[in-house]
Scaffold this motif. Structure first.
Motif, PDB file in Angstrom:
ATOM      1  N   UNK A 108      42.042  24.552  24.867  1.00 39.31           N
ATOM      2  CA  UNK A 108      42.371  25.720  25.683  1.00 39.31           C
ATOM      3  C   UNK A 108      41.685  26.937  25.064  1.00 39.31           C
ATOM      4  N   UNK A 109      40.664  27.467  25.753  1.00 38.81           N
ATOM      5  CA  UNK A 109      39.939  28.636  25.252  1.00 38.81           C
ATOM      6  C   UNK A 109      40.440  29.935  25.880  1.00 38.81           C
ATOM      7  N   UNK A 110      41.626  29.875  26.495  1.00 37.70           N
ATOM      8  CA  UNK A 110      42.217  31.080  27.086  1.00 37.70           C
ATOM      9  C   UNK A 110      41.814  31.243  28.543  1.00 37.70           C
ATOM     10  N   UNK A 111      40.523  31.506  28.785  1.00 32.48           N
ATOM     11  CA  UNK A 111      40.061  31.705  30.160  1.00 32.48           C
ATOM     12  C   UNK A 111      39.448  30.436  30.751  1.00 32.48           C
ATOM     13  N   UNK A 112      39.387  29.341  29.962  1.00 31.55           N
ATOM     14  CA  UNK A 112      38.814  28.083  30.440  1.00 31.55           C
ATOM     15  C   UNK A 112      39.216  26.934  29.522  1.00 31.55           C
ATOM     16  N   UNK A 113      39.011  25.726  29.997  1.00 32.78           N
ATOM     17  CA  UNK A 113      39.223  24.540  29.167  1.00 32.78           C
ATOM     18  C   UNK A 113      37.865  24.023  28.696  1.00 32.78           C
ATOM     19  N   UNK A 114      37.826  23.497  27.490  1.00 31.54           N
ATOM     20  CA  UNK A 114      36.601  22.922  26.935  1.00 31.54           C
ATOM     21  C   UNK A 114      36.847  21.432  26.687  1.00 31.54           C
ATOM     22  N   UNK A 115      35.939  20.591  27.179  1.00 29.09           N
ATOM     23  CA  UNK A 115      36.099  19.139  27.084  1.00 29.09           C
ATOM     24  C   UNK A 115      34.982  18.509  26.261  1.00 29.09           C
ATOM     25  N   UNK A 116      35.334  17.454  25.524  1.00 28.93           N
ATOM     26  CA  UNK A 116      34.333  16.599  24.875  1.00 28.93           C
ATOM     27  C   UNK A 116      34.644  15.167  25.282  1.00 28.93           C
TER      28      UNK A 116
END
Length: 368
Positions: A108-116
């Motif tokens: 959770x980057x606050x304004x978006x989600x980051x996926x790997x």
């Protein structure tokens, strides 16, 4: 894939070759399996100091838009909405029949989600996720980013002079920072059982980042061979070996990835099978195995009851350099899954005595 011309290259390809790496085909890419020092040395150096792994073949993406977390929950039993900003979680994508489509990391980057996502499944994963997203929520693959994993007890000492802010993160914490002037997104995580960071950066700056990290006295390059023996000692699953579309989260002993709230709502793909196996127990379970003696048993080795028929199969096996002995994981019928149970591994037609043992084989050393 024998024809290397058809293989995709990672941003650090020339650096690996200059370091003497042996490059092999893996998930459609030319990847470093080992360097001149060898897998054993790279493995033990990571456990004692710090290894630098190039995992740029992995899929990176972000999900943007109002309600991104709720949207991602349409394809995973993980509690994504409960993930606080600056935190990351391991999760599973599940199929309608309750199998594991893939495993992934979400932050959770606050304004978006980051996926790997896994290299071998990233195209399928991103298509599956994108198809489930409502209007206004978008998945954006990030093919122009590299990913490095700095792993081991010496990782803190190596990173502290370059990016002191990142050493303040706890396990599964995520932050944007600069390392040697290069903008990165780093999470305090990895797949070796050791403390460390996974560091995402622009592909064109990956070599400068790698060289800055390799210049630290604690750090040595490590390839896929050591990454595999480290993750097996840590009791961690490899997609396509230990988990796939035929295995459920319950069989795979990954029940902990299913959020508590999700277990009350049962609104994720495959919930019916998961609920049934939680209530009545799965037919088989993923277990750790220690063969007697020094001979390792590899994947697909049949597991038998002593003097009896087949009750399962090894999915990952090898020699554990830190364990100084062979180790394996696989699936056995539930009634044979208790720690200490004696079994036989059929290696080249000969029974090799083994016992079920708890995992991880080597204790995790995460920064809690």
């Amino acid at each position: 894939m024998a024809d290397t011309e058809k293989l995709l290259t990672i941003p650090l390809d020339s650096l690996h070759r200059s370091l003497g790496a042996r490059m092999v085909p893996f998930a459609g890419y030319a990847m470093p399996v080992q360097y001149p020092e060898g897998i054993l040395t790279e493995h033990l150096h990571t456990r004692a100091q710090a290894g630098l792994f190039d995992v740029s073949h992995m899929g990176q993406a972000e999900i943007v838009g109002e309600g991104a977390a709720a949207a991602l929950e349409r394809v995973t039993p993980a509690d994504v909405q409960g993930l606080k900003p600056g935190r990351q979680r391991y999760g599973l994508l599940t199929t309608e029949s309750g199998g594991i489509f893939d495993d992934f990391m979400v932050a959770n980057l606050g304004d978006r989600l980051f996926l790997v996502a896994n290299a071998s499944r990233k195209a399928e994963d991103f298509a599956l996720i994108a198809a489930a997203l409502p209007a206004g929520v978008t998945l954006k693959p990030l093919p122009d980013r590299a990913l490095l994993a700095l792993q081991g007890p010496g990782a803190v000492a190596a990173l502290a002079p370059l990016a002191p802010a990142l050493t303040a993160l706890s396990f599964m914490g995520v932050a944007a920072a600069e390392i040697a002037g290069i903008p990165v997104l780093a999470s305090r995580s990895g797949y070796t059982g050791e403390d460390g960071w996974e560091i995402s950066c622009p592909a064109e700056q990956a070599e400068a980042l790698a060289r800055a990290l390799l210049a630290q006295p604690e750090v040595a390059p490590a390839g896929l061979g050591a990454r595999d023996s480290l993750r097996l000692e840590a009791g961690l699953c490899l997609y396509g070996n230990d988990i796939d579309e035929t295995t459920s989260p319950i069989e795979a002993a990954l029940t902990w990835t299913i959020g508590k709230r999700r277990r009350m709502e049962w609104d994720f793909p495959g919930a019916e099978r998961v609920r049934e196996e939680l209530a009545n127990g799965p037919k088989r379970l993923r277990v750790g195995l220690r063969p007697e003696g020094r001979q390792p048993a590899r994947g697909h080795t049949p597991i038998h009851a002593p003097g009896g028929g087949q009750i399962g199969e090894i999915t990952s096996g090898g020699f554990g350099p830190s364990l100084n002995g062979p180790m394996a994981m696989g699936y056995v019928a539930r009634e044979h899954a208790t720690d200490g149970t004696a079994l036989e591994l059929m290696v080249r037609g000969k029974p090799l005595p083994a016992r079920i043992c708890p995992m991880p084989f080597i204790p995790h050393r995460y920064a809690r």
